[in-house]
Enzyme design. Sequence first.
Site, short mmCIF file in Angstrom:
data_model
loop_
_atom_site.label_atom_id
_atom_site.label_comp_id
_atom_site.label_asym_id
_atom_site.label_seq_id
_atom_site.Cartn_x
_atom_site.Cartn_y
_atom_site.Cartn_z
N TYR A 115 1.09 5.40 -23.22
CA TYR A 115 0.47 4.19 -22.95
C TYR A 115 -0.51 3.54 -24.19
O TYR A 115 -0.52 2.57 -24.58
CB TYR A 115 -0.14 4.05 -21.66
CG TYR A 115 -0.82 2.70 -21.21
CD1 TYR A 115 0.06 1.54 -20.91
CD2 TYR A 115 -1.98 2.50 -21.25
CE1 TYR A 115 -0.29 0.32 -20.75
CE2 TYR A 115 -2.59 1.29 -20.89
CZ TYR A 115 -1.78 0.07 -20.77
OH TYR A 115 -2.34 -0.91 -20.59
N ASP A 154 -4.95 -3.16 -0.78
CA ASP A 154 -3.94 -3.95 -0.27
C ASP A 154 -4.42 -5.57 -0.30
O ASP A 154 -5.12 -6.04 0.75
CB ASP A 154 -3.38 -3.76 1.02
CG ASP A 154 -2.15 -2.86 0.99
OD1 ASP A 154 -1.51 -2.68 -0.03
OD2 ASP A 154 -1.53 -2.59 2.18
N PRO A 155 -4.09 -6.47 -1.40
CA PRO A 155 -4.64 -7.77 -1.03
C PRO A 155 -4.01 -8.38 0.08
O PRO A 155 -4.49 -9.49 0.53
CB PRO A 155 -3.90 -8.40 -2.64
CG PRO A 155 -3.87 -7.13 -3.59
CD PRO A 155 -3.63 -6.04 -2.78
N HIS A 156 -2.96 -8.06 0.42
CA HIS A 156 -2.25 -8.68 1.70
C HIS A 156 -2.89 -8.41 2.95
O HIS A 156 -2.40 -8.73 4.01
CB HIS A 156 -0.60 -8.59 1.58
CG HIS A 156 -0.19 -7.24 1.63
ND1 HIS A 156 1.32 -6.81 1.20
CD2 HIS A 156 -0.38 -6.06 2.18
CE1 HIS A 156 1.41 -5.52 1.61
NE2 HIS A 156 0.49 -5.09 2.34
N GLY A 205 0.83 -1.22 0.16
CA GLY A 205 0.11 -0.08 -0.06
C GLY A 205 0.75 1.38 0.11
O GLY A 205 0.46 2.29 -0.59
C1 LIG Z 1 -1.75 -0.55 5.68
C2 LIG Z 1 -1.71 0.81 5.26
C3 LIG Z 1 -1.15 1.36 4.35
C4 LIG Z 1 0.19 0.80 3.94
O1 LIG Z 1 0.23 -0.22 3.28
P1 LIG Z 1 1.47 -1.52 3.45
O2 LIG Z 1 0.80 -2.55 2.34
O3 LIG Z 1 1.80 -1.62 4.78
O4 LIG Z 1 2.54 -0.58 2.98
C5 LIG Z 1 -1.53 2.70 3.93
N1 LIG Z 1 -2.50 3.07 4.09
C6 LIG Z 1 -3.57 2.60 5.04
C7 LIG Z 1 -4.72 3.26 5.41
C8 LIG Z 1 -3.05 1.22 5.44
O5 LIG Z 1 -3.86 0.57 6.43
#
Ligand SMILES: *Cc1c(COP(=O)(O)O)cnc(C)c1O
Length: 617
Positions: free
Chosen positions: A416, A385-387, A152
Amino acid sequence: MEPVDVADLFLGPKSENRRYFKETLEFLMDEHIHWRRDFHPEDPRIVRQYDERNAVRRETLDRTTEVLLDLSSRLKASSMPWFSPRYLGHMNADTLMAANLAYMATILYNPNNVAYESAPATTELELEVGEQFAGLFGYDPERAWGHITADGTVANYEGLWIARNLASVPLAVREVEPDLLDTDEEWELLNLPTDRILDLLSAARDAGVLDAVRRHSARGTGTEPGSLGKVLVPMSRHYSLAKAVDLLGIGQDHLIPVEVDEEYRMDVDRLAETIDGLVAEETPVLAVIPSAGSTEEGAVDPIHEIADLRADYEDRGVSFSLHVDAAYGGYARASFVEDREFAEIDRVREVLDELDVVDRETDWPPEHVYEAYRAFSRADSITVDPHKMGFVPYAAGGFVVRDERALDTISYSAPYILEESAEMPDRLGSYILEGSKPGATAAAVWAANRVVPLSLEGYGQLVGRGVEGAHRFFHSLESTDEIAVGDRRVAVQPVTRPDLNIVDFAFNEVGNERLDAMNDLNEGLYERCSYRNGPVYTKDFVTSKTTLDAEAYGDVPGAFAAELGIPEDAWNEVGSVTVLRSCVLTPYLAYDTTYGEYWETFMGAMREHLADILGAE
Ligand SMILES: *Cc1c(COP(=O)(O)O)cnc(C)c1O
């Protein structure tokens, strides 16, 4: 489509699905072994057979085994038991079998998605995932573009990178080809709506001056810190945004945290006041970046109101980029999607109830969460974030832009759109921030999104079960009367009703008016419920903690401390509240059969730790 069976998505807290997992893994490994062997079968064997090996080679294999055993014991000794509902801490739970197996299978092929030539299979998967995300967020699939990032943090960099470069385009056009503009007023040029800038970019391309414009834009000339305007974020923002303004030369002085309300959501009235103040002194706003699921509280900012606000300002000649940081909560939009459409709120509630995911009494989603998610499609770009809520192993983030033309502001190759006629970009690495990147991640996210569709019957119910578990936990905490600990009494309170699935909560001894003592109590609980003292494997309950302080949140946490009997002057003096933080991603607490027992176990552990800390008999 049939709803997925959540119990069969994971290896399981007791490795219940181990047979399926091992058989499939072995099958995938065999597939790979055959793949190697069948590549030019006429080639001679270079490495000798196992039974012919000489002493030196046996030594190497033995050493390999030894090292792997060492690794395995280290992993087992101190890893986090994320598979168990006893783990309610950071944004983690078990990861999907489909994603794990896809990752493990793919890693042997070692594809590098930086360029199509080193990853033909997985580059296609990555761009397919981009399309899946565009669909999830309600973007027009013909115009949107998305891809997988490391995380993220990188996705937020990309969002702000594009916002910065786009904002600088009109001024660059003024230098290169002013005939393309209706005005040469700096203020107007710094306040063009995103779509107008994208049209300008297209016009520059058609006029054959795109490269010159890019050279005169922020990427070529750099920027005076702050010259393109301020970046407005909620006080609850993730610190990746502070890194982003630093790296992009915008400068942290120009990142303005806007107050949150008592529910830790960005306060739109304060946002409007902030923008008014900036406009009055002719300072532009570069971007507004609300979150859908703040990292510490899971609060969903009113993205719909912020999008409305932008539309109002545009009527007055003021505009800015709108990037949504949905790193945490992005996947929750699946709970609102049926047949690729954003469903009516009553329909969402009905399906979640029918599937036995969210209890009627839980009354989720509330209107404001639902409307905020609906408004995702009005943002210029989104981080996901898929993780996190995608239950995919690290490192898997994602970034989507509403209009792919924006890529021309950051790409290091031909426009592009032109190259797209060739279907796949030759070099994905030239349209994104990262270089070499694992195709295995793309395979994992793609497999996850195929097995668990990005709609109500898939992720909708998987995420929904976490939401239900979180609400159960919230209600149990909220309705807990004083806890007797020997001759002492302790109270517990959740901070807010969760918008999604994060529950922050804190304990205080009844009658205690000292905030430092209350913080010590919760610190003590955290120590006993984390890696801090003793191996985590033996802990009854594992959680995380956070600090809500005046610097980040103004007086909002003081109101919470007051609910636990802390007077205002104690808050003013100490200025920070330590709370325990539980992200309830696990789907297992949504079941009646497990929840009751779970709560008993949790309270038993808390009583024991409280007695230990308070030294009660
Ligand atoms: C976790 C998070 C991020 C950062 O994501 P990472 O995958 O840890 O780099 C950014 N913004 C929010 C709101 C998050 O919860």
